[in-house]
Each structure stands twice: as C-alpha cells, then as structure tokens.
Design a protein around this motif. Structure first.
Motif, short mmCIF file in Angstrom:
data_model
loop_
_atom_site.label_atom_id
_atom_site.label_comp_id
_atom_site.label_asym_id
_atom_site.label_seq_id
_atom_site.Cartn_x
_atom_site.Cartn_y
_atom_site.Cartn_z
N ALA A 20 0.82 -1.22 0.00
CA ALA A 20 0.00 0.00 0.00
C ALA A 20 0.86 1.27 0.00
CB ALA A 20 -0.94 0.00 1.21
N SER A 21 2.02 1.21 0.61
CA SER A 21 2.88 2.40 0.68
C SER A 21 3.50 2.75 -0.67
CB SER A 21 3.99 2.20 1.71
OG SER A 21 5.02 1.37 1.17
N SER A 22 3.61 1.79 -1.56
CA SER A 22 4.21 1.97 -2.89
C SER A 22 5.63 2.54 -2.82
CB SER A 22 3.35 2.88 -3.77
OG SER A 22 2.09 2.31 -3.97
N GLN A 23 6.28 2.43 -1.68
CA GLN A 23 7.63 2.96 -1.50
C GLN A 23 8.71 1.98 -1.96
OE1 GLN A 23 7.19 3.87 2.83
NE2 GLN A 23 8.42 5.64 2.22
N PHE A 24 8.36 0.72 -2.03
CA PHE A 24 9.39 -0.28 -2.21
C PHE A 24 9.19 -1.06 -3.50
CE2 PHE A 24 8.87 0.42 2.33
CZ PHE A 24 10.16 0.76 2.67
N SER A 25 10.28 -1.27 -4.19
CA SER A 25 10.28 -2.13 -5.36
C SER A 25 11.50 -3.04 -5.25
CB SER A 25 10.33 -1.31 -6.65
OG SER A 25 11.52 -0.56 -6.69
N THR A 26 11.58 -4.01 -6.12
CA THR A 26 12.72 -4.92 -6.06
C THR A 26 13.54 -4.81 -7.34
OG1 THR A 26 11.62 -6.80 -7.11
CG2 THR A 26 11.30 -6.55 -4.74
N SER A 27 14.83 -4.99 -7.22
CA SER A 27 15.70 -4.95 -8.39
C SER A 27 15.57 -6.24 -9.20
CB SER A 27 17.15 -4.75 -7.96
OG SER A 27 17.56 -5.80 -7.12
N THR A 28 14.93 -7.24 -8.63
CA THR A 28 14.78 -8.53 -9.30
C THR A 28 13.59 -8.56 -10.25
OG1 THR A 28 13.36 -9.38 -7.55
CG2 THR A 28 15.73 -9.75 -7.30
N GLY A 29 12.70 -7.60 -10.10
CA GLY A 29 11.46 -7.62 -10.87
C GLY A 29 10.37 -8.43 -10.19
N THR A 53 7.43 -9.24 -7.61
CA THR A 53 6.45 -8.50 -6.83
C THR A 53 6.81 -8.72 -5.36
OG1 THR A 53 4.96 -10.38 -6.65
CG2 THR A 53 4.65 -8.90 -8.56
N LEU A 54 6.28 -7.88 -4.49
CA LEU A 54 6.56 -8.08 -3.06
C LEU A 54 6.06 -9.43 -2.56
CD1 LEU A 54 6.07 -4.52 -1.51
CD2 LEU A 54 8.18 -5.65 -2.24
N PRO A 55 4.86 -9.89 -2.96
CA PRO A 55 4.45 -11.23 -2.53
C PRO A 55 5.40 -12.33 -3.01
CG PRO A 55 2.53 -10.00 -3.28
CD PRO A 55 3.75 -9.18 -3.63
N ALA A 56 5.89 -12.21 -4.24
CA ALA A 56 6.83 -13.22 -4.76
C ALA A 56 8.16 -13.15 -4.01
CB ALA A 56 7.06 -13.02 -6.26
N LEU A 57 8.62 -11.94 -3.71
CA LEU A 57 9.87 -11.79 -2.94
C LEU A 57 9.71 -12.38 -1.54
CD1 LEU A 57 12.77 -10.74 -2.75
CD2 LEU A 57 11.82 -8.55 -1.98
N LEU A 58 8.56 -12.13 -0.93
CA LEU A 58 8.30 -12.71 0.39
C LEU A 58 8.34 -14.23 0.33
CD1 LEU A 58 7.53 -12.52 3.37
CD2 LEU A 58 5.14 -12.41 2.64
N GLN A 59 7.69 -14.78 -0.65
CA GLN A 59 7.68 -16.24 -0.80
C GLN A 59 9.10 -16.77 -1.02
OE1 GLN A 59 5.29 -17.66 -4.08
NE2 GLN A 59 5.15 -19.69 -3.23
N ALA A 60 9.89 -16.10 -1.82
CA ALA A 60 11.27 -16.53 -2.09
C ALA A 60 12.12 -16.47 -0.83
CB ALA A 60 11.88 -15.67 -3.19
N THR A 61 11.99 -15.40 -0.06
CA THR A 61 12.80 -15.29 1.15
C THR A 61 12.38 -16.31 2.21
OG1 THR A 61 11.42 -13.48 1.99
CG2 THR A 61 13.41 -12.87 0.78
N GLN A 62 11.09 -16.57 2.29
CA GLN A 62 10.62 -17.60 3.22
C GLN A 62 11.15 -18.98 2.81
OE1 GLN A 62 6.40 -16.75 2.90
NE2 GLN A 62 6.39 -15.74 4.90
#
Length: 117
Positions: free
Chosen positions: A34-43, A45-54
C-alpha cells in the motif's frame, strides 16, 4: 547450501548457517504494498519476494537441522522493523545493532563455558 556445508567439513571447518533479516514479512506485506515505496531490483512482486525469502529461510533451517549444524536465525529476530531498514533488505545502524545482538547471543551459546576449559 549442502555443497558449502560439505566443503567446510572437508576443510575441517565447522559451518554455521544464518538467515538474513529483511524489512518484508508476512505481517507487513500489505502495508508495504500500500505504501508503494518499495520495489525490487529482481522484478519480483513483493508477494513473490516474500515467498522466495521464506523458502530460503526454510532451506537453511532444514539443512542446519539435517546436518546438525548451528543456525543463527536472524530473520526471525530482526525482520519487519521499518526503523531498522533503509530499504527492503539493507539495514541501517539500528538493524545492524539488532543483528549484532542476536549474533552475540548465538555465538556465546557455541563457545565453551569457562568451567569446561
């Protein structure tokens, strides 16, 4: 991870694994989106990044358990604290202090007690 553990053992080194602290957690995912402040250099999405880090955490935990080697679970202690991170993965002084305190505690557990020497 298994190659790292095997190489350490072959060289007579006791391996230690550690999870990585990060801002993104399941508890703050929606807030960060919701904050739209964060993006990833990997391309990712935040949900996908969360899943990958978990998944990375689970692989490290499972490997440490299977090989009976120490695991410093920094992600469970230091993740998710906005005041501790500059962005999704780089922590500032406060984040570094959290990681250092957790590492100090975990390393202390591995050292022999004075009475054991």
């Amino acid at each position: 991870i298994e190659v790292f553990v095997s190489a350490c053992r072959a060289a007579g080194i006791r391996p230690i694994l550690a999870t990585e602290p990060r801002l993104l957690t399941a508890d703050n995912l929606e807030e960060l989106i919701a904050s739209s402040q964060f993006s990833t250099s990997t391309g990712f999405t935040l949900p996908a990044l969360l899943q990958a880090t978990q998944k990375c955490d689970s692989v490290l935990i499972e490997t440490a358990t299977r090989f009976s080697i120490p695991l410093f679970d920094l992600s469970s202690t230091c993740s998710g604290k906005r005041e501790a991170f500059r962005d999704l993965i780089h922590y500032n002084r406060e984040g570094g202090a959290c990681a250092a305190a957790k590492l100090a505690t975990d390393i202390k557990r591995l050292l022999p007690l004075e009475a054991d020497r």
